[in-house]
Design a protein around this motif. Structure first.
Motif, PDB file in Angstrom:
ATOM      1  N   ASN A  63      -4.033  -6.874   5.191  1.00 55.86           N
ATOM      2  CA  ASN A  63      -2.796  -6.251   4.527  1.00 55.86           C
ATOM      3  C   ASN A  63      -2.733  -4.819   4.514  1.00 55.86           C
ATOM      4  O   ASN A  63      -2.379  -4.116   3.498  1.00 55.86           O
ATOM      5  CB  ASN A  63      -2.561  -6.663   2.939  1.00 55.86           C
ATOM      6  N   ILE A  64      -3.360  -4.201   5.450  1.00 56.29           N
ATOM      7  CA  ILE A  64      -3.502  -2.623   5.594  1.00 56.29           C
ATOM      8  C   ILE A  64      -2.073  -2.310   6.393  1.00 56.29           C
ATOM      9  O   ILE A  64      -2.342  -2.512   7.821  1.00 56.29           O
ATOM     10  CB  ILE A  64      -4.713  -2.211   6.191  1.00 56.29           C
ATOM     11  N   GLU A  65      -1.111  -1.600   6.021  1.00 54.10           N
ATOM     12  CA  GLU A  65      -0.017  -1.164   6.580  1.00 54.10           C
ATOM     13  C   GLU A  65      -0.058   0.192   7.131  1.00 54.10           C
ATOM     14  O   GLU A  65       1.020   0.677   7.847  1.00 54.10           O
ATOM     15  CB  GLU A  65       1.136  -1.657   5.662  1.00 54.10           C
ATOM     16  N   VAL A  66      -1.104   1.042   6.694  1.00 52.59           N
ATOM     17  CA  VAL A  66      -0.900   2.371   7.008  1.00 52.59           C
ATOM     18  C   VAL A  66      -2.035   2.704   7.812  1.00 52.59           C
ATOM     19  O   VAL A  66      -3.130   2.547   7.380  1.00 52.59           O
ATOM     20  CB  VAL A  66      -1.017   3.394   5.481  1.00 52.59           C
ATOM     21  N   TYR A  67      -1.913   3.519   8.733  1.00 51.01           N
ATOM     22  CA  TYR A  67      -2.910   3.588  10.018  1.00 51.01           C
ATOM     23  C   TYR A  67      -2.602   4.734  10.783  1.00 51.01           C
ATOM     24  O   TYR A  67      -1.472   5.226  11.275  1.00 51.01           O
ATOM     25  CB  TYR A  67      -2.900   2.237  10.833  1.00 51.01           C
ATOM     26  N   ARG A  68      -3.683   5.346  10.980  1.00 50.26           N
ATOM     27  CA  ARG A  68      -3.603   6.480  12.002  1.00 50.26           C
ATOM     28  C   ARG A  68      -4.157   6.180  13.246  1.00 50.26           C
ATOM     29  O   ARG A  68      -5.567   5.827  13.294  1.00 50.26           O
ATOM     30  CB  ARG A  68      -4.528   7.803  11.494  1.00 50.26           C
ATOM     31  N   ILE A  69      -3.312   6.288  14.421  1.00 46.37           N
ATOM     32  CA  ILE A  69      -3.665   5.873  15.588  1.00 46.37           C
ATOM     33  C   ILE A  69      -4.638   7.141  16.223  1.00 46.37           C
ATOM     34  O   ILE A  69      -4.155   8.386  16.144  1.00 46.37           O
ATOM     35  CB  ILE A  69      -2.557   5.724  16.619  1.00 46.37           C
ATOM     36  N   LEU A 304     -10.629  -0.594  -7.515  1.00 44.46           N
ATOM     37  CA  LEU A 304      -9.110  -0.465  -8.097  1.00 44.46           C
ATOM     38  C   LEU A 304      -8.770  -1.775  -8.900  1.00 44.46           C
ATOM     39  O   LEU A 304      -7.940  -1.643  -9.749  1.00 44.46           O
ATOM     40  CB  LEU A 304      -8.188   0.084  -7.056  1.00 44.46           C
ATOM     41  N   LYS A 305      -8.983  -2.731  -8.128  1.00 44.20           N
ATOM     42  CA  LYS A 305      -8.435  -4.016  -8.814  1.00 44.20           C
ATOM     43  C   LYS A 305      -8.994  -4.459 -10.116  1.00 44.20           C
ATOM     44  O   LYS A 305      -8.310  -5.158 -10.965  1.00 44.20           O
ATOM     45  CB  LYS A 305      -8.504  -5.300  -7.716  1.00 44.20           C
ATOM     46  N   ASN A 314      -2.183  -6.457  -2.873  1.00 45.84           N
ATOM     47  CA  ASN A 314      -2.727  -7.142  -2.027  1.00 45.84           C
ATOM     48  C   ASN A 314      -3.944  -6.161  -1.708  1.00 45.84           C
ATOM     49  O   ASN A 314      -4.082  -4.955  -2.278  1.00 45.84           O
ATOM     50  CB  ASN A 314      -1.974  -7.560  -0.552  1.00 45.84           C
ATOM     51  N   LYS A 315      -4.643  -6.377  -0.780  1.00 45.47           N
ATOM     52  CA  LYS A 315      -5.859  -5.434  -0.412  1.00 45.47           C
ATOM     53  C   LYS A 315      -5.580  -4.131  -0.423  1.00 45.47           C
ATOM     54  O   LYS A 315      -6.610  -3.128  -0.992  1.00 45.47           O
ATOM     55  CB  LYS A 315      -6.981  -6.159   0.571  1.00 45.47           C
ATOM     56  N   ALA A 316      -4.478  -3.807   0.120  1.00 42.86           N
ATOM     57  CA  ALA A 316      -4.293  -2.309   0.431  1.00 42.86           C
ATOM     58  C   ALA A 316      -3.254  -1.746  -0.337  1.00 42.86           C
ATOM     59  O   ALA A 316      -2.597  -0.504  -0.347  1.00 42.86           O
ATOM     60  CB  ALA A 316      -4.018  -1.803   1.989  1.00 42.86           C
TER      61      ALA A 316
END
Length: 320
Positions: A63-69, A304-305, A314-316
Motif C-alpha cells: 500500500n505504498i503509493e508515493v515513490y521516487r523513481i 505510528l499505528k 493502511n501501511k503507508a
C-alpha cells in the motif's frame, strides 16, 4: 488530515532488485565494438526497468503509493557520445508496462535530477548539460505514457556563485526559457547549505512553482524562520495541482554528520512535526530519505499505528 509515506528508488524488501545498475563510460569505452557496447547498455537498462516494475508491484502489496523513481534507469543516456540514442523506442515495451502499472494503481511518482543539474550555472556548458538531463527525465515519463504534469521533477535552485541575488535571477531567467514539457514538471526544494526554505518559497511564489519543503534541510540552514510560519504559504504553492503538497523528511545521521541521512526516521521528531502541521489540516505526502529505504518506512509505520491520535488506514497511509 491524511498523510502518506513514500521512499526513494531502492527496496530492501526484494533481493537482486536494483533499479540503478550502471555502466561507466570507462567500461563502455573498453568494450571491443559498437555491438558489444549497445548489448551491455541494453542488458543493464532492461534489468533496471524490470526491477522498477518489481518494486512497484511490491509497493502495491504494501500500500505504498508515493515513490521516487531512480534517475539511473538508462545508463549513459545523457552522455555526448550517445547523443541520438532512441532509448525510448528501444525499451518502449518495458516503459509501457511500468507506466500502465503506475496509472492503474494511482501511484504518485517523481524523480530527482542530481546536484549537477544546475539551471543557474554561470557556465554555458553546465546549463546545456543540465537541460539535457532534465530532458532525459521527461523523456522517461513520456515513454511511460505519464504525459500530464502531475508527475514531477524535484530540483534545487543551484549554486550561489558568490552572489545569491544574481543566482536567483539567473535561475528565474533560465527556468522561464524551458519548454513547457520540462518547465511544468519542475518543483523546487530547499537545500541544506545555501538556499533556505524562505529563499525557495519566494522563488516559487514569483514563478508559480510548487515547493517541496525538506524539513531536514530547513533544520540545517535557515535565518531563524520558524517552520510553522512558512507552512501555510508553502502549501498554497500547490493550489491547482492534482496531488497534495509533498515534503521530504529525514533524520540526521549524528550531530557530527548532521547533514547526512540516518538509516531510519527519528520517530519523536516525526510526530513532533506532525503536531505542527496538523493545525493546517491539509493532506500531505512524505518522501522519507533514509538509508534503509522501505524498511525505514515500514518501521515508522509500525510505530505510528500505535500512536494516540493517529489512525492507520493502511501501511503507508494515516489520518491525524
Amino acid at each position: 488530515m491524511i498523510f502518506r509515506l513514500g521512499f526513494v528508488a531502492m527496496t530492501l524488501d526484494l533481493e537482486n532488485c536494483s533499479p540503478s545498475g550502471t555502466v561507466t563510460y570507462t567500461t563502455y569505452k573498453k568494450l571491443k565494438d559498437e555491438n558489444a557496447k549497445r548489448i551491455r547498455l541494453a542488458r543493464v537498462s532492461r534489468s533496471n526497468l524490470e526491477n522498477t516494475l518489481r518494486i512497484l508491484k511490491n509497493n502495491a502489496a504494501q500500500n505504498i503509493e508515493v515513490y521516487r523513481i531512480t534517475s539511473k534507469l538508462i545508463p549513459l543516456a545523457t552522455h555526448n557520445e550517445l547523443f541520438g540514442w532512441n532509448y525510448s523506442e528501444e525499451f518502449q515495451e518495458e516503459f509501457r508496462r511500468i507506466g500502465e502499472y503506475i496509472k492503474a494503481n494511482n501511484f504518485r511518482v517523481s524523480a530527482h535530477p542530481d546536484h549537477f543539474t544546475l539551471l543557474n550555472s554561470v557556465k554555458a556548458e553546465v546549463l546545456e548539460a543540465s537541460i539535457r538531463d532534465l530532458d532525459y527525465h521527461v523523456r522517461i515519463f513520456e515513454a511511460m505514457g505519464l504525459d500530464d504534469y502531475r508527475y514531477k521533477l524535484v530540483l534545487h535552485v543551484g549554486g550561489v556563485y558568490g552572489d545569491k541575488e544574481q543566482a536567483i535571477k539567473r535561475f528565474k531567467k533560465n527556468y522561464l526559457k524551458l519548454p513547457d514539457r520540462i518547465r511544468k514538471r519542475i518543483i523546487l526544494e530547499n537545500d541544506d547549505k545555501a538556499f533556505t526554505a524562505a529563499d525557495v518559497l519566494g522563488i516559487c511564489e514569483d514563478l508559480n512553482i510548487p515547493m517541496v519543503l525538506d524539513v531536514h534541510h530547513h533544520n540545517c540552514v535557515n535565518n531563524g524562520e520558524e517552520i510553522e510560519e512558512l507552512l501555510p504559504r508553502i502549501f498554497n504553492t500547490w493550489n491547482g495541482e492534482i496531488y497534495p503538497p509533498k515534503l521530504h523528511f529525514s533524520s540526521p545521521k549524528s550531530n557530527k554528520e548532521y547533514r547526512s541521512h540516518a538509516d531510519y526516521i527519528d520517530y519523536s521528531d516525526f510526530v513532533s512535526f506532525l503536531n505542527k502541521v496538523k493545525v493546517i489540516n491539509k493532506d500531505i505526502d512524505f518522501i522519507l530519505e533514509c538509508k534503509m529505504k522501505d524498511r525505514a518506512l515500514l518501521e515508522l509505520s509500525e510505530k505510528l499505528k500505535e500512536t494516540e491520535g493517529i489512525v492507520q488506514i493502511n501501511k503507508a497511509t494515516f489520518k491525524i
